[in-house]
Design a protein around this motif. Structure first.
Motif, PDB file in Angstrom:
ATOM      1  N   PHE A  76       0.933  -1.156  -0.085  1.00 42.54           N
ATOM      2  CA  PHE A  76       0.000  -0.020   0.063  1.00 42.54           C
ATOM      3  C   PHE A  76       0.951   1.376  -0.043  1.00 42.54           C
ATOM      4  CE2 PHE A  76      -2.311   3.109   3.049  1.00 42.54           C
ATOM      5  CZ  PHE A  76      -3.002   3.587   1.966  1.00 42.54           C
ATOM      6  N   PRO A  78       0.273   5.094   0.662  1.00 43.91           N
ATOM      7  CA  PRO A  78      -0.758   6.009   0.886  1.00 43.91           C
ATOM      8  C   PRO A  78      -0.691   7.367   0.061  1.00 43.91           C
ATOM      9  CG  PRO A  78       0.862   5.953   2.758  1.00 43.91           C
ATOM     10  CD  PRO A  78       1.199   4.930   1.617  1.00 43.91           C
ATOM     11  N   PRO A  81       2.419  10.298   0.977  1.00 44.75           N
ATOM     12  CA  PRO A  81       3.001   9.850   2.211  1.00 44.75           C
ATOM     13  C   PRO A  81       4.131  10.661   3.022  1.00 44.75           C
ATOM     14  CG  PRO A  81       4.182   8.948   0.164  1.00 44.75           C
ATOM     15  CD  PRO A  81       2.920   9.865  -0.200  1.00 44.75           C
ATOM     16  N   PHE A  95      13.477  -0.985   7.135  1.00 46.75           N
ATOM     17  CA  PHE A  95      12.570  -1.306   8.367  1.00 46.75           C
ATOM     18  C   PHE A  95      11.020  -1.711   7.896  1.00 46.75           C
ATOM     19  CE2 PHE A  95       8.843   1.401  10.265  1.00 46.75           C
ATOM     20  CZ  PHE A  95       8.672   0.699  11.246  1.00 46.75           C
ATOM     21  N   CYS A  96      10.567  -1.052   6.645  1.00 47.03           N
ATOM     22  CA  CYS A  96       9.419  -1.637   6.044  1.00 47.03           C
ATOM     23  C   CYS A  96       9.475  -3.167   5.730  1.00 47.03           C
ATOM     24  CB  CYS A  96       9.101  -0.846   5.005  1.00 47.03           C
ATOM     25  SG  CYS A  96       8.463   0.822   5.187  1.00 47.03           S
ATOM     26  N   GLN A 143       8.291   1.229  -1.016  1.00 50.29           N
ATOM     27  CA  GLN A 143       8.005   0.480   0.216  1.00 50.29           C
ATOM     28  C   GLN A 143       6.766  -0.288  -0.082  1.00 50.29           C
ATOM     29  OE1 GLN A 143       5.251   1.117   2.555  1.00 50.29           O
ATOM     30  NE2 GLN A 143       4.383   2.476   1.170  1.00 50.29           N
TER      31      GLN A 143
ATOM     32  N   VAL B   6      11.464  -5.182  15.515  1.00 48.54           N
ATOM     33  CA  VAL B   6      11.698  -4.368  14.190  1.00 48.54           C
ATOM     34  C   VAL B   6      11.299  -2.856  14.636  1.00 48.54           C
ATOM     35  CG1 VAL B   6      11.206  -3.829  11.718  1.00 48.54           C
ATOM     36  CG2 VAL B   6      11.790  -6.283  12.520  1.00 48.54           C
ATOM     37  N   SER B  88      -0.650  -0.921   7.792  1.00 44.75           N
ATOM     38  CA  SER B  88      -1.374  -1.581   6.445  1.00 44.75           C
ATOM     39  C   SER B  88      -0.453  -3.004   6.139  1.00 44.75           C
ATOM     40  CB  SER B  88      -1.283  -0.669   5.405  1.00 44.75           C
ATOM     41  OG  SER B  88       0.025  -0.245   4.953  1.00 44.75           O
ATOM     42  N   LYS B  89       0.810  -3.031   6.870  1.00 51.94           N
ATOM     43  CA  LYS B  89       1.251  -4.163   6.813  1.00 51.94           C
ATOM     44  C   LYS B  89       1.022  -5.268   7.878  1.00 51.94           C
ATOM     45  CE  LYS B  89       5.369  -1.836   4.755  1.00 51.94           C
ATOM     46  NZ  LYS B  89       4.518  -0.771   4.281  1.00 51.94           N
TER      47      LYS B  89
END
Ligand SMILES: Nc1ncnc2c1ncn2[C@@H]1O[C@H](COP(=O)(O)OP(=O)(O)OP(=O)(O)O)[C@@H](O)[C@H]1O
Ligand SMILES: [Mg+2]
Lengths: 242, 253
Positions: A76, A78, A81, A95-96, A143, B6, B88-89
């Motif tokens: 996703f 946004p 962002p 991180f993501c 991401q 994390v 959303s993750k």
């Protein structure tokens, strides 16, 4: 497959999404259009589980968006962002990626490849605070695909990009389509929608006005012309009923 | 579990890079060094002055930093919509809240230890040797900071950073004066007594974490009491974090 059935959402008593039903086939590029305030962002937020619908059901490959583990397969981006300014682009992307089981073990090189793909590799180690609007948009896109998701939801991914950036992102969307991904995106840039989408949905004041093939909808005219005509018709008919 | 780690790592990293934090920390360290001077003008009471002002300063700056970092921890994520990217993750709200908590708590523990190192150096320099008893006060301060981070985080999921900071300061103030408060209302009206009693049971009793006076005056340190205070902080923080999670899960982002 994305299945939206009779979904409703209102804020403070005002219906924002009104009895929306829509099916998006696996592997298609779906453009979700509508004037400002029509309910596009609200719909996409319900699809990725950020907002709960007041009624109706949403299923993505059979899973509800609030089912946390099923989001492994979702990406996703946004609208507009915002990131953690003090991190670098690379740190943020890592991180993501680490929040997914699928991409937890990705190496820095692999993350670097994604940054190269979206064209901000040179700024990978700069603080995000120093990024331009378009660079943030590209990081937002990065991401969204970091976990190699089956379904990608993009809220105005082409907004704020220069013509070259737009072409690059469109190229990536086409490539994702080639890999069999489903892409659902909101956009106001109808020329681009016409170029990359197979199907569109048009929403006006929370109600679906059209869903189906792009070419059929255009009927020989440009998407923009037809879109404006359709929305004006909707406005006129709602004036008549008042 | 992995996600908590994390998120904690990321929160920690973002926190310790804060420029304003660096400013406050430099000021705090200078303040602790400055106690050497205060001690030297105190006519032979050097160590008493250095230790009492040093411990108090460390506590004060520790809490200022905690309020500063924690008050915007959740509200800023909501306002700036960075939460969209995380929630959303495949991340649950519980993982988010715990990750943010542990990340910030780790940052504050590290900052407290930095101040403690300078403090211990100052005491040794002034001829006090290794100030082992003060370690008790420092450990308790870290426990209290843990409880307080959770408290301000809860406020931060309800209110703006400014309001969260004000509520935090109020809790800090009331939490350290509960027994005084109870004594004060003993001969007052029933209503006042009821209010005081209610506060006594709702607001955490932060004096449980304060042995600074006792240490400066060479009273023995009770290790069992320190562990009990740690348990108290843990349980209290768990309830606060659970509430924060419930609030966040209900919110439409
Ligand atoms: N959190 C909220 N609280 C109250 N109203 C909201 C909220 N979010 C959206 N709305 C309202 O819902 C309506 C639809 O908003 P939404 O963001 O979905 O529109 P959109 O189609 O994405 O518009 P745009 O093209 O401008 O991005 C708007 O009238 C907006 O004011
Ligand atoms: Mg929108």
């Amino acid at each position: 497959m994305i299945e939206i059935r009779n979904v409703r959402k209102s804020y403070e008593g005002n219906p924002v999404v009104d009895d929306l039903s829509l099916t998006v086939k696996t592997g298609s590029v779906f453009g979700f259009l509508g004037p400002n305030g029509a309910g596009k962002t609200t719909t996409i937020k319900m699809l990725v589980g950020l907002v709960r619908a007041d009624g109706g059901t949403i299923k993505i490959d059979g899973h509800e968006p609030h089912d946390t583990p099923s989001r492994e397969q979702i990406g996703f981006m946004p609208e507009d962002p915002y990131f953690y300014d003090r991190l670098t682009g690379m740190e943020f992307l890592m991180f993501c990626g680490q929040l997914f089981k699928k991409s937890y073990r990705k190496t820095e090189n692999e993350y670097g490849e994604i940054l190269k793909l979206v064209g901000i590799y040179d700024a990978a180690n700069h603080a995000i605070a120093t990024y331009s609007k378009g660079m943030k948009q590209r990081l937002g896109f990065a991401q969204a695909i970091v976990n190699d998701p089956a379904h990608v939801f993009l809220d105005e991914p082409l907004d704020g990009l220069d013509p070259i950036g737009r072409r690059e992102i469109k190229g990536i969307i086409k490539k994702l389509h080639g890999d069999g991904k489903t892409i659902f995106f909101n956009s106001h840039v109808l020329g681009d929608v016409e170029e990359i989408c197979h199907e569109i949905g048009i929403i006006h004041r929370g109600k679906l006005v059209y869903a189906g093939d792009v070419k059929q909808f255009c009927n020989g005219r440009t998407l923009e012309e037809q879109f404006v005509t359709a929305i004006e018709q909707e406005r006129n008919s709602s004036m008549l009923t008042l | 579990m992995k996600n908590i780690f994390v998120i904690a790592k990321n929160t920690f990293r973002a926190a310790i890079r804060d420029r304003i934090l660096h400013g406050i920390l430099v000021f705090a360290l200078l303040f602790i060094l400055f106690t050497v001077f205060l001690g030297s003008i105190s006519l032979g009471e050097d160590l008493v002055v250095i230790r009492s002002i040093g411990l108090a300063g460390m506590y004060l700056f520790g809490m200022i930093i905690t309020i500063f970092l924690a008050s915007s921890l959740i509200s800023l994520e909501i306002e700036r919509r960075t939460l969209y990217l995380i929630l959303s993750k495949p991340v649950s709200t519980l993982e988010l809240v715990l990750g943010k908590f542990f990340g910030l708590f780790a940052a504050i523990a590290l900052i407290t230890l930095c101040m403690a190192a300078v403090y211990l150096g100052v005491v040794a320099y002034a001829g006090g040797g290794f100030d082992a008893p003060s370690l008790g006060a420092i450990v308790l301060q870290i426990f209290e900071a843990g409880l307080f981070v959770a408290m301000v985080m809860l406020f931060s999921s309800l209110a703006t950073p400014f309001a969260a900071a004000i509520y935090g300061i109020l809790v800090l103030y009331i939490g350290h004066s509960l027994s005084v408060l109870l004594q004060y209302v003993q001969h007052r009206s029933i209503a006042l007594k009821a209010v005081a009693k209610a506060l006594y049971y709702i607001v955490p009793n932060l004096e449980k974490f304060n042995i600074r006076n006792a240490i400066v005056h060479h009273m023995p340190v009770d290790v069992g009491m320190i562990l009990l205070a740690g348990l108290y902080a843990l349980l209290y923080a768990a309830v606060l974090l659970y509430l924060a999670k419930q609030l966040l899960a209900k919110k439409d982002l």
